[in-house]
Motif scaffolding. Structure first.
Motif, PDB file in Angstrom:
ATOM      1  N   LEU A 104       0.831  -1.214   0.000  1.00  0.00           N
ATOM      2  CA  LEU A 104       0.000   0.000   0.000  1.00  0.00           C
ATOM      3  C   LEU A 104       0.864   1.261   0.000  1.00  0.00           C
ATOM      4  O   LEU A 104       0.536   2.253  -0.665  1.00  0.00           O
ATOM      5  N   GLY A 105       1.960   1.229   0.740  1.00  0.00           N
ATOM      6  CA  GLY A 105       2.864   2.374   0.742  1.00  0.00           C
ATOM      7  C   GLY A 105       3.479   2.619  -0.622  1.00  0.00           C
ATOM      8  O   GLY A 105       3.577   3.770  -1.077  1.00  0.00           O
ATOM      9  N   LEU A 106       3.877   1.548  -1.308  1.00  0.00           N
ATOM     10  CA  LEU A 106       4.453   1.690  -2.650  1.00  0.00           C
ATOM     11  C   LEU A 106       3.421   2.200  -3.651  1.00  0.00           C
ATOM     12  O   LEU A 106       3.737   2.998  -4.540  1.00  0.00           O
ATOM     13  N   ILE A 193       7.777   1.931   6.824  1.00  0.00           N
ATOM     14  CA  ILE A 193       7.292   1.200   8.000  1.00  0.00           C
ATOM     15  C   ILE A 193       7.076  -0.270   7.664  1.00  0.00           C
ATOM     16  O   ILE A 193       7.463  -1.171   8.416  1.00  0.00           O
ATOM     17  N   GLY A 194       6.452  -0.531   6.504  1.00  0.00           N
ATOM     18  CA  GLY A 194       6.235  -1.913   6.089  1.00  0.00           C
ATOM     19  C   GLY A 194       7.525  -2.665   5.890  1.00  0.00           C
ATOM     20  O   GLY A 194       7.660  -3.831   6.274  1.00  0.00           O
ATOM     21  N   LEU A 195       8.524  -2.009   5.289  1.00  0.00           N
ATOM     22  CA  LEU A 195       9.822  -2.644   5.071  1.00  0.00           C
ATOM     23  C   LEU A 195      10.524  -2.939   6.392  1.00  0.00           C
ATOM     24  O   LEU A 195      11.128  -4.011   6.563  1.00  0.00           O
ATOM     25  N   MET A 196      10.435  -2.002   7.330  1.00  0.00           N
ATOM     26  CA  MET A 196      11.032  -2.217   8.648  1.00  0.00           C
ATOM     27  C   MET A 196      10.356  -3.388   9.368  1.00  0.00           C
ATOM     28  O   MET A 196      11.033  -4.252   9.952  1.00  0.00           O
ATOM     29  N   MET A 197       9.011  -3.422   9.315  1.00  0.00           N
ATOM     30  CA  MET A 197       8.289  -4.521   9.952  1.00  0.00           C
ATOM     31  C   MET A 197       8.595  -5.860   9.282  1.00  0.00           C
ATOM     32  O   MET A 197       8.693  -6.890   9.942  1.00  0.00           O
ATOM     33  N   LEU A 198       8.764  -5.832   7.964  1.00  0.00           N
ATOM     34  CA  LEU A 198       9.104  -7.047   7.237  1.00  0.00           C
ATOM     35  C   LEU A 198      10.488  -7.555   7.639  1.00  0.00           C
ATOM     36  O   LEU A 198      10.682  -8.766   7.857  1.00  0.00           O
TER      37      LEU A 198
END
Length: 204
Positions: A104-106, A193-198
Motif C-alpha cells: 500500500l505504501g508503494l 514502515i512496512g519494510l522495517m516490519m518485514l
C-alpha cells in the motif's frame, strides 16, 4: 474521645467492610461486545496503518472511484470474520501484514491510476485479512454478531472519514502539485514502515 468523634472514626471502617466490587465497565452488558469490536482495531497499529493508507489511496484516486470502498470495506471485514467462524482460526503471520503495508505504501508513493476493479480487489483483500485477524482475538464468551457489527461500523466510519479527507486535500490540486507530492511522501513513509516490519519479522 466523645461519642461523635468515635462515630466519625468508625464510619469509614464500616464502609470499607461493606464495600462491593464496582461495575465501572460495560463488559457485563451484552452491548459491550459491540464496543469491543469497534475499539479492537483502533488499538492495533497494523489496522490503523493499513486502514489509513487504504483510505488515502482511495481518496487520491477521486471520489467517483473511492466511494465504492464505503460498501466494499465493511463487507470484507464481515467476510473475514465469517471465514474464521466457519473455517477455523487462521494465523495471519507478521510477514503478510508487513507485506500489505509495504504494498500500500508503494502504491501511494508511485501514484498509479488504479482501475475501479483493482481498487475494490485490494480493499476487499485487506479487509478480509484484517477481519480474520480481529476475529481470531475474539473471546469465546463474546457475542460474535455484536462484535462483527462493531467492527464493520468502525471500518465504515474510518475508511469514509480518511477517504473524504484525502479527497478534500487533493481536490484543488493537479497530479503534479505539492499536494500530490505530499501524498507520495506519505506513501514513502508507509512503505518504510512496512519494510522495517518485514525485516523485523524475518529477523525474529
Amino acid at each position: 474521645m466523645t461519642k461523635r468523634a468515635l462515630r466519625v472514626a468508625i464510619a469509614p471502617l464500616l464502609l470499607l467492610l461493606h464495600a462491593a466490587p464496582a461495575q465501572a465497565h460495560i463488559v457485563s452488558i451484552r452491548l459491550g461486545d459491540f464496543y469491543a469490536g469497534a475499539l479492537h482495531p483502533l488499538t492495533d497499529l497494523q489496522d490503523l496503518i493499513l486502514w489509513t493508507a487504504l483510505g488515502v489511496l482511495a481518496g487520491s484516486l477521486g471520489a467517483a472511484i473511492g466511494r465504492w470502498l464505503v460498501l466494499i470495506f465493511p463487507l470484507g471485514l464481515l467476510a473475514g470474520m465469517t471465514a474464521v467462524h466457519w473455517l477455523g482460526t487462521a494465523t495471519i503471520g507478521p510477514v503478510l501484514n508487513a507485506s500489505l503495508i509495504l504494498v500500500l505504501g508503494l502504491l501511494l508513493a508511485a501514484a498509479p491510476r488504479i482501475p475501479l476493479a483493482g481498487l475494490c480487489m485490494i480493499a476487499f483483500s485487506v479487509a478480509l485479512l484484517r477481519g480474520a485477524v480481529n476475529a481470531a482475538d475474539l473471546a469465546p464468551q463474546s457475542d460474535r454478531l455484536l462484535f462483527a457489527a462493531g467492527l464493520a461500523c468502525v471500518g465504515y466510519v474510518m475508511i469514509t472519514l480518511v477517504m473524504a479527507l484525502a479527497v478534500a486535500f487533493m481536490q484543488p490540486d493537479s497530479m503534479t502539485g505539492w499536494r500530490s507530492i505530499a501524498i507520495r511522501s506519505l506513501g514513502g513513509w508507509v512503505a518504510a514502515i512496512g519494510l522495517m516490519m518485514l525485516g523485523l519479522s524475518f529477523a525474529t
